[in-house]
Design a protein around this motif. Structure first.
Motif, PDB file in Angstrom:
ATOM      1  N   ASP A   1      -4.913 -12.241  20.775  1.00 30.60           N
ATOM      2  CA  ASP A   1      -4.523 -12.453  19.388  1.00 30.60           C
ATOM      3  C   ASP A   1      -5.722 -12.889  18.546  1.00 30.60           C
ATOM      4  N   VAL A   2      -5.546 -12.847  17.243  1.00 32.82           N
ATOM      5  CA  VAL A   2      -6.586 -13.243  16.290  1.00 32.82           C
ATOM      6  C   VAL A   2      -5.932 -14.081  15.200  1.00 32.82           C
ATOM      7  N   VAL A   3      -6.611 -15.118  14.742  1.00 38.96           N
ATOM      8  CA  VAL A   3      -6.110 -15.948  13.643  1.00 38.96           C
ATOM      9  C   VAL A   3      -7.135 -15.949  12.517  1.00 38.96           C
ATOM     10  N   THR A   4      -6.660 -15.736  11.291  1.00 34.90           N
ATOM     11  CA  THR A   4      -7.520 -15.908  10.122  1.00 34.90           C
ATOM     12  C   THR A   4      -6.876 -16.925   9.193  1.00 34.90           C
ATOM     13  N   PHE A   5      -7.712 -17.678   8.509  1.00 33.11           N
ATOM     14  CA  PHE A   5      -7.209 -18.730   7.623  1.00 33.11           C
ATOM     15  C   PHE A   5      -8.007 -18.752   6.338  1.00 33.11           C
ATOM     16  N   THR A   6      -7.291 -18.870   5.214  1.00 33.70           N
ATOM     17  CA  THR A   6      -7.910 -19.093   3.914  1.00 33.70           C
ATOM     18  C   THR A   6      -7.237 -20.300   3.283  1.00 33.70           C
ATOM     19  N   GLY A   7      -8.022 -21.279   2.876  1.00 31.37           N
ATOM     20  CA  GLY A   7      -7.458 -22.485   2.283  1.00 31.37           C
ATOM     21  C   GLY A   7      -8.446 -23.628   2.302  1.00 31.37           C
ATOM     22  N   SER A   8      -7.926 -24.839   2.347  1.00 28.64           N
ATOM     23  CA  SER A   8      -8.791 -26.014   2.301  1.00 28.64           C
ATOM     24  C   SER A   8      -9.543 -26.176   3.615  1.00 28.64           C
ATOM     25  N   ALA A   9     -10.759 -26.708   3.519  1.00 29.58           N
ATOM     26  CA  ALA A   9     -11.574 -26.928   4.714  1.00 29.58           C
ATOM     27  C   ALA A   9     -10.894 -27.898   5.664  1.00 29.58           C
TER      28      ALA A   9
ATOM     29  N   PHE B   1     -11.047 -17.087  15.609  1.00 31.49           N
ATOM     30  CA  PHE B   1     -10.529 -17.768  14.420  1.00 31.49           C
ATOM     31  C   PHE B   1     -11.543 -17.592  13.300  1.00 31.49           C
ATOM     32  N   THR B   2     -11.108 -16.980  12.211  1.00 32.73           N
ATOM     33  CA  THR B   2     -11.972 -16.796  11.047  1.00 32.73           C
ATOM     34  C   THR B   2     -11.451 -17.660   9.908  1.00 32.73           C
ATOM     35  N   MET B   3     -12.354 -18.417   9.316  1.00 30.24           N
ATOM     36  CA  MET B   3     -11.957 -19.364   8.273  1.00 30.24           C
ATOM     37  C   MET B   3     -12.743 -19.096   6.993  1.00 30.24           C
ATOM     38  N   GLU B   4     -12.018 -19.086   5.892  1.00 30.08           N
ATOM     39  CA  GLU B   4     -12.640 -18.983   4.578  1.00 30.08           C
ATOM     40  C   GLU B   4     -12.117 -20.136   3.740  1.00 30.08           C
ATOM     41  N   ALA B   5     -12.986 -21.104   3.447  1.00 29.60           N
ATOM     42  CA  ALA B   5     -12.580 -22.304   2.724  1.00 29.60           C
ATOM     43  C   ALA B   5     -13.217 -22.323   1.337  1.00 29.60           C
ATOM     44  N   ASP B   6     -12.623 -23.099   0.454  1.00 32.81           N
ATOM     45  CA  ASP B   6     -13.148 -23.233  -0.895  1.00 32.81           C
ATOM     46  C   ASP B   6     -14.507 -23.931  -0.857  1.00 32.81           C
TER      47      ASP B   6
ATOM     48  N   HIS C   1     -13.921  -7.191  13.770  1.00 31.77           N
ATOM     49  CA  HIS C   1     -13.435  -8.531  14.098  1.00 31.77           C
ATOM     50  C   HIS C   1     -12.118  -8.474  14.863  1.00 31.77           C
ATOM     51  N   TYR C   2     -11.345  -7.418  14.646  1.00 26.78           N
ATOM     52  CA  TYR C   2     -10.033  -7.299  15.282  1.00 26.78           C
ATOM     53  C   TYR C   2     -10.062  -6.377  16.501  1.00 26.78           C
ATOM     54  N   MET C   3     -11.250  -6.008  16.945  1.00 21.66           N
ATOM     55  CA  MET C   3     -11.369  -5.093  18.076  1.00 21.66           C
ATOM     56  C   MET C   3     -12.195  -5.744  19.188  1.00 21.66           C
ATOM     57  N   GLN C   4     -12.095  -5.179  20.374  1.00 25.17           N
ATOM     58  CA  GLN C   4     -12.881  -5.673  21.492  1.00 25.17           C
ATOM     59  C   GLN C   4     -14.091  -4.769  21.706  1.00 25.17           C
ATOM     60  N   ARG C   5     -15.263  -5.357  21.706  1.00 22.44           N
ATOM     61  CA  ARG C   5     -16.491  -4.615  21.987  1.00 22.44           C
ATOM     62  C   ARG C   5     -16.780  -4.707  23.486  1.00 22.44           C
ATOM     63  N   THR C   6     -17.002  -3.553  24.111  1.00 20.05           N
ATOM     64  CA  THR C   6     -17.267  -3.503  25.548  1.00 20.05           C
ATOM     65  C   THR C   6     -18.458  -2.594  25.808  1.00 20.05           C
ATOM     66  N   ALA C   7     -19.394  -3.044  26.654  1.00 24.14           N
ATOM     67  CA  ALA C   7     -20.515  -2.215  27.071  1.00 24.14           C
ATOM     68  C   ALA C   7     -20.080  -1.397  28.284  1.00 24.14           C
ATOM     69  N   ILE C   8     -20.192  -0.075  28.183  1.00 21.07           N
ATOM     70  CA  ILE C   8     -19.810   0.820  29.267  1.00 21.07           C
ATOM     71  C   ILE C   8     -21.077   1.410  29.888  1.00 21.07           C
ATOM     72  N   GLN C   9     -21.238   1.255  31.192  1.00 21.12           N
ATOM     73  CA  GLN C   9     -22.384   1.797  31.926  1.00 21.12           C
ATOM     74  C   GLN C   9     -21.906   2.943  32.806  1.00 21.12           C
TER      75      GLN C   9
END
Length: 690
Positions: free
Chosen positions: A226-234, A253-258, A499-507
């Motif tokens: 899962d992924v959580v994003t938040f916009t609001g007070s610090a 967790f991605t946060m965007e605060a004032d 940000h919402y995807m999984q990065r994987t190195a394939i050999q």
């Protein structure tokens, strides 16, 4: 009073517990009740994963983009209903335009980005082949895949539409379902937009859900996908970021605060210059649009000490013409704050600033303000408030206390180093602006302050013609900032999708990597057939289908003729003595002649499914081609992107990316690049196939 339901597990439901009330921002009348207590919030996570997640992950990027485009068109058709509800939140028509149509434009923008740059597949090869061995039979690529989880978006009250859509666009494009938790004060507008989306039937069931009220114990049921994003007070964001479940499962967790964003007037600017008027206009607009309730709003006005009085008078004169009242009235330029609770919070912060080194120049008390409407006296109005801090270096409250309304503080500086220091005292900002006509000054300022900002605007008379302004986050630019601003990033084009995807190195071997990625890579097996690939329709072409051309020997006449045709008489091609002294040791063919000659070798000249050359990418000249050298080309189908028909009259087609390798007689690569062609499809989206 009307109940504002949540949309969970395919049903509109209301909680069982104590309700909160939502009030009309301008009139103060109660509008809605909100409650999420007792709702099966944990079940909504499973519902999203099993239905919405599987459906979205099964769609290609191109299909998701088309879905988003259709949703955006549907919302535009029904936008007027959203405008009427937006007035309840205190927003004027212009304020609502940014929120409603700006949010819809973000959906369009991401749909367009996907159409141009993402594969018609569910897996996204992020980079080119990375060789890991001498013989190039062991290599690697980074690929991005959809996470089989849920994105929980917790949004702020100030942009109930845009705040949802700017997160939802990259989430859906990544193949993830979303659960939206809007701020209660403006939840009715988010509710209306979500209902439009679900009623449209354009998105899979479970792709979007809505919580009106609190999040309850939903955090306890989140998992590592899962992924959580938040916009609001610090303060709230830091509390959520430290939730034990997020730490235990390493949940992104991605946060965007004032933040305490600044606007700096350069020392070079005088009142007679256009830049001075631009500065006044920008500060005034940022203080009054959305009644100052913007995370990117200007809070600190940093000006040369010699210009303080002139800036003060110009701002006060501009503020005097701003009409404040009922946001539905056409002449009103600033409405109320979102709620009386918010108004009280702003007053508390202003009082604190007045006790800590600031003095009022205008406003500063809501009880004394004048409105142009008598019927909105119970609304959450707050006056435009300009404060002055004479000593911003010793009074630190001005750099750490934000009154989230039409409030900003004017402060002086003595030289550019002080201006830089004041900008940095904000401890991290979403956005900052510098108004100057001095390129050297701008260079010093940006290089010194970029580390503390997510976005910086340099405004002068030239940029102002088309500038979107200090406070406008754009889909293609990063929205976020370090430190106090939350340390996160949103938007920024395709960065947000990752940000919402999984990065994987394939050999693996090149052939195996080509099979996994759905794109041919150099070194992988090729398929050679009797029919020229340019004679095949889009559907008939195979990934890895290749053509090895005939050979051509380069002559002196080729070089001379191309020089005369193109006008390129560079000495390395035409001056025998000069070329002999160059690193080549003798005359060499023009690089662009080699590209042209290569096209002459691989192009089939007859009328066929290839419609047009769409472009060229990543051209590199590896080895020089000298007089007497013989070249040969290998053309290989690298990837295919199906393009949908916009109208029945359009010819159905797709984009085919071809890898081009030009070799000399020693089998050394002399030029490497890709070309893109528009190739007709046999299967039409409308009507009968051709």
């Amino acid at each position: 009073m009307q109940q504002l339901n949540s949309y969970l597990s395919g049903r509109w439901v209301y909680g069982q517990g104590e309700s909160r009330e939502i009030y009309h921002a301008a009139s103060g009348e109660p509008l809605f009740q909100v409650c999420s207590e007792g709702l099966p919030l944990a079940d909504s996570l499973d519902y999203a994963r099993k239905l919405g997640g599987k459906a979205l992950a099964g769609m290609t990027f191109q299909q998701r983009a088309q879905m988003m485009k259709a949703v955006a068109k549907y919302l535009l058709v029904h936008k007027e209903a959203l405008y009427q509800i937006s007035y309840q939140t205190g927003a004027t028509r212009n304020d609502s335009w940014v929120d409603i149509e700006g949010g819809i434009a973000t959906l369009f923008s991401y749909a367009g980005l996907a159409g141009r740059e993402l594969p018609d597949d569910t897996l996204w090869p992020e980079d080119e082949l990375i060789p890991l061995s001498k013989q190039s039979q062991f290599a690697a690529r980074h690929v991005l895949t959809s996470r089989p989880g849920v994105a929980l978006h917790i949004n702020a009250f100030n942009f109930p539409c845009w705040g949802m859509l700017e997160k939802l666009a990259p989430t859906w494009l990544a193949g993830m379902p979303a659960i939206i938790k809007p701020a209660t004060a403006t939840a009715q507008l988010t509710h209306a937009m979500v209902k439009l989306i679900t009623d449209s039937g354009l998105v899979p069931e479970g792709a979007i859900q809505l919580i009106c009220g609190g999040v309850g114990n939903i955090f306890d049921h989140l998992d590592y996908q899962d992924v959580v994003t938040f916009t609001g007070s610090a303060q709230t964001g830091q509390k959520l970021r430290a939730h034990p479940r997020l730490l235990e499962k390493s949940i992104p967790f991605t946060m965007e605060a004032d933040s305490l964003n600044c606007c700096v007037l350069g020392q070079d600017v005088t009142p007679e210059m256009p830049e001075f008027s631009l500065f006044i206009k920008e500060v005034s607009r940022e203080m009054t649009s959305k009644s100052g309730q913007k995370c990117t709003a200007i809070r600190r006005i940093i000006v040369p000490a010699a210009r303080v009085e002139e800036v003060q008078q110009a701002l006060l004169q501009r503020f005097a013409s701003v009409k404040i009242g009922d946001p539905q009235r056409e002449e009103v330029r600033m409405g109320p704050l979102v709620s009386q609770e918010q108004r009280d919070d702003v007053q508390q912060k202003v009082d604190f600033l007045l006790q800590n080194g600031c003095e009022p120049l205008c406003g500063a008390a809501w009880q004394q303000m004048a409105l142009i409407d008598d019927n909105v006296q119970q609304g959450a109005f707050y006056p435009i408030t300009l404060l002055y801090c004479a000593d911003p270096f010793n009074h630190q409250a001005v750099h750490g206390t934000e009154a989230f309304g039409p409030v900003a503080t004017l402060m002086p500086y003595q030289d550019s180093e002080q201006a830089i220091e004041l900008a940095l005292l904000g401890q991290g900002s979403l956005a900052g602006s510098l108004v100057t006509a001095d390129e050297a000054l701008a260079t010093r300022f940006i290089r010194a302050t970029a580390c503390a900002h997510g976005r910086l605007l340099v405004l002068d008379r030239h940029a102002a013609i088309e500038s979107t302004g200090h406070g406008s986050p754009l889909p293609l630019l990063v929205h976020g900032g370090p430190g106090r601003a939350g340390g996160g990033e949103e938007l920024g084009g395709l960065r947000a999708v990752k940000h919402y995807m999984q990065r994987t190195a394939i050999q693996a071997s090149p052939s195996m990597l080509a099979a996994i990625g759905g794109e041919w890579v150099r070194g992988a097996n090729v398929v050679e057939e009797q029919v020229h690939p340019f004679r095949k329709y889009f559907e008939q072409l195979q990934i890895g289908e290749s053509l090895l051309t005939a050979r051509r020997t380069i002559t002196e006449a080729d070089i001379v003729n191309f020089a005369c045709l193109s006008g390129d008489h560079f000495y390395a091609h035409m001056d025998k003595i000069g070329a002999a002294e160059s690193l080549f040791g003798e005359r060499v063919a023009h690089g662009y002649f080699i590209v042209s000659a290569a096209a002459g070798l691989f192009v089939d000249p007859g009328v066929g499914p290839v419609i047009a050359n769409y472009g060229m990418e990543n051209l590199r000249f590896i080895e020089p081609v000298k007089i007497g050298d013989t070249i040969q080309v290998r053309l290989t189908c690298k990837k295919k992107i199906r393009k949908p028909q916009k109208t029945a009259e359009d010819r159905p087609h797709g984009v085919v990316v071809w890898d081009v390798q030009v070799f000399n007689q020693h089998q050394q690569a002399v030029a490497l690049y890709s070309i893109l062609t528009l190739v007709a499809r046999q299967e039409a989206d409308f009507g009968v196939a051709e």
